[in-house]
Structure formats: C-alpha cells, structure tokens
Design a protein around this motif. Sequence first.
Motif, short mmCIF file in Angstrom:
data_model
loop_
_atom_site.label_atom_id
_atom_site.label_comp_id
_atom_site.label_asym_id
_atom_site.label_seq_id
_atom_site.Cartn_x
_atom_site.Cartn_y
_atom_site.Cartn_z
N ILE A 257 58.92 60.28 39.17
CA ILE A 257 59.60 61.44 39.74
C ILE A 257 58.98 62.18 40.61
N ILE A 258 57.76 62.62 40.15
CA ILE A 258 57.00 63.48 41.28
C ILE A 258 56.66 62.92 42.32
N ALA A 259 56.36 61.67 42.37
CA ALA A 259 55.81 60.79 43.55
C ALA A 259 57.27 60.75 44.65
N ASN A 260 58.24 60.34 43.92
CA ASN A 260 59.47 59.89 44.82
C ASN A 260 60.34 61.47 45.10
N LEU B 38 64.58 53.62 44.89
CA LEU B 38 64.08 54.83 44.51
C LEU B 38 64.07 56.09 45.35
N THR B 39 63.57 55.72 46.55
CA THR B 39 63.21 56.63 47.69
C THR B 39 63.43 55.97 49.00
N HIS B 40 63.59 56.77 50.07
CA HIS B 40 63.81 56.24 51.45
C HIS B 40 62.43 55.53 51.89
N HIS B 41 62.63 54.57 52.83
CA HIS B 41 61.63 53.93 53.27
C HIS B 41 60.73 54.40 54.10
N ARG C 191 59.26 57.45 53.32
CA ARG C 191 58.27 58.04 52.67
C ARG C 191 56.92 57.13 52.21
N PRO C 192 55.92 57.75 52.11
CA PRO C 192 54.61 57.02 51.87
C PRO C 192 54.75 56.36 50.57
N VAL C 193 55.79 56.97 49.67
CA VAL C 193 55.46 56.37 48.34
C VAL C 193 56.32 55.06 48.28
N PHE C 194 56.86 54.70 49.30
CA PHE C 194 57.77 53.62 49.45
C PHE C 194 56.97 52.39 49.44
N GLU C 195 55.94 52.36 50.06
CA GLU C 195 54.69 51.36 49.99
C GLU C 195 54.63 50.90 48.52
N SER C 196 54.16 51.95 47.74
CA SER C 196 53.92 51.56 46.34
C SER C 196 55.24 50.99 45.43
N ASN C 197 56.30 51.46 45.71
CA ASN C 197 57.67 50.88 45.45
C ASN C 197 57.74 49.31 45.90
N MET C 198 57.48 49.08 47.15
CA MET C 198 57.44 47.57 47.56
C MET C 198 56.65 46.80 46.73
N ARG C 199 55.38 47.16 46.53
CA ARG C 199 54.57 46.33 45.76
C ARG C 199 54.80 46.29 44.38
N SER D 164 60.30 41.82 55.49
CA SER D 164 61.76 41.55 55.45
C SER D 164 62.42 42.79 54.96
N VAL D 165 61.59 43.47 53.84
CA VAL D 165 62.35 44.64 53.23
C VAL D 165 62.59 45.64 54.09
N PHE D 166 61.61 46.06 55.05
CA PHE D 166 61.54 47.10 56.05
C PHE D 166 62.49 46.72 57.06
N THR D 167 62.70 45.41 57.46
CA THR D 167 63.81 45.02 58.39
C THR D 167 65.31 45.51 57.78
N CYS D 168 65.43 45.24 56.56
CA CYS D 168 66.86 45.44 56.03
C CYS D 168 67.06 46.64 55.76
N CYS D 169 66.10 47.66 55.46
CA CYS D 169 66.23 49.04 55.33
C CYS D 169 66.50 49.86 56.59
#
Length: 208
Positions: free
Chosen positions: A41-44, A79-82, A84-92, A154-159
């Motif tokens: 919650i804090i990160a996103n 969980l968050t918009h692509h 934002r920096p935390v999106f990289e962690s969400n992708m992993r 692929s994920v970034f392209t879709c977003c």
Amino acid sequence: MADRRKVAAVTPASENNQENERQFMDKNNVTGMIKDLLTKIIANRPDDPISFIANYFETMTLDDQSNDLVNRAVQVLNLTHHSRPVFESNMRSAFSILSRYKITKKLHGVNGTVHSLLMQALCKKLPSAVTIRLFKRLECGEYEAVTYDVFRSSVFTCCVLNDYIAMCGNLFDMLDLQKTGKADKNLCEAALEQLRTALASTRTDVKR
C-alpha cells in the motif's frame, strides 16, 4: 483471599489463550501477510485503498490453474500505473506468479500459451481490430519459453496502448459537442494540427 485465588485461576488461562492466538497467527502467516499488504500500500499509494486491499486478498485465494494465474498476474499489474517506479517490482511479481504455470509434470514456466492469455487479459477492453494487429507483433510460439525481458516489453506495450486508446476516446468525446457519436470534422482537423505541432516541437527539443 477468595478474590486473589480467582485472579490466580484466571490469569494462566488468559496467558494460554494469548499464546494460542500468537501461535495461530504465526502458523497461518497472518502477521507476514499484513506486513506485506502494508508495504505494498505504501509503495503503490493507490487512489482507492479499500479496493486495493480487496484485490490483494483476492489474488491469494486463486488456484494454480492457468486462468487463475493469469488473473492473479493481471491484478498485480493493475495495482499501480505503469509510469510509477514500483511498477517494475509489480511486473517481476507477476512474472514470478506466471512462472508457476505447469507446462509438463516436471516443468513450470512462462511459455507462449500463458503469455498470450496474459496479453488478451490486459487488452480485453481494446477494439478487436487493434488487438489483432498487436498480437501479431507480440505473439510467441505456443511452446516457446518467454523470458522476463520479452514479458516486460509485452506488458509495457499493452499498458501504453491502453492509455493511448483511452486518451483517444476522451479526445473524441470532447470533440463530439452534440453527443451524436460523430465529431465535427473541422474540430478534428484543428486538434490533429495542434498534435502535429506539439510533436514537432517535442522532437526539436529532444535534438537539442
């Protein structure tokens, strides 16, 4: 004296109950889940924390079937918009979830099949004419092993495409002054000219 005996009799039972409660929390990793939730919650920093919490716990109840894994991965990616920096962690995290996909009895991982299912889930709101052309570019072989870099691209392209289509829809609604489903041609041409000017200006700034 009787009161003291009563307190002495109750206290050990209360301590045992508290100990059992702690054991229950530890056994089911409740404390760990709550800490993980608060960290996310804090990160996103979601706009709607309640929905965020609901989605978080929903992802934990899904099975390891392909569709459930894809749904869980999509929820993590949402969980968050692509941007934002935390999106990289969400992708992993999403890639790690999909890596549990069972290819054979002894082999698990992300292949073309589960990759396609994810792309379809991420682009389900896009026009079919757009997704058909997109999937031709992003498509992987059914049994092809999909690396994280391919998955990430692929994920970034879709977003980004989802954002672009949404912005186009909003622009069209603004130009459709009469709300007839048809935008005024002159307004469209004026808007396109403004966009061309803005793009040309941006390219000039980049070259500098």
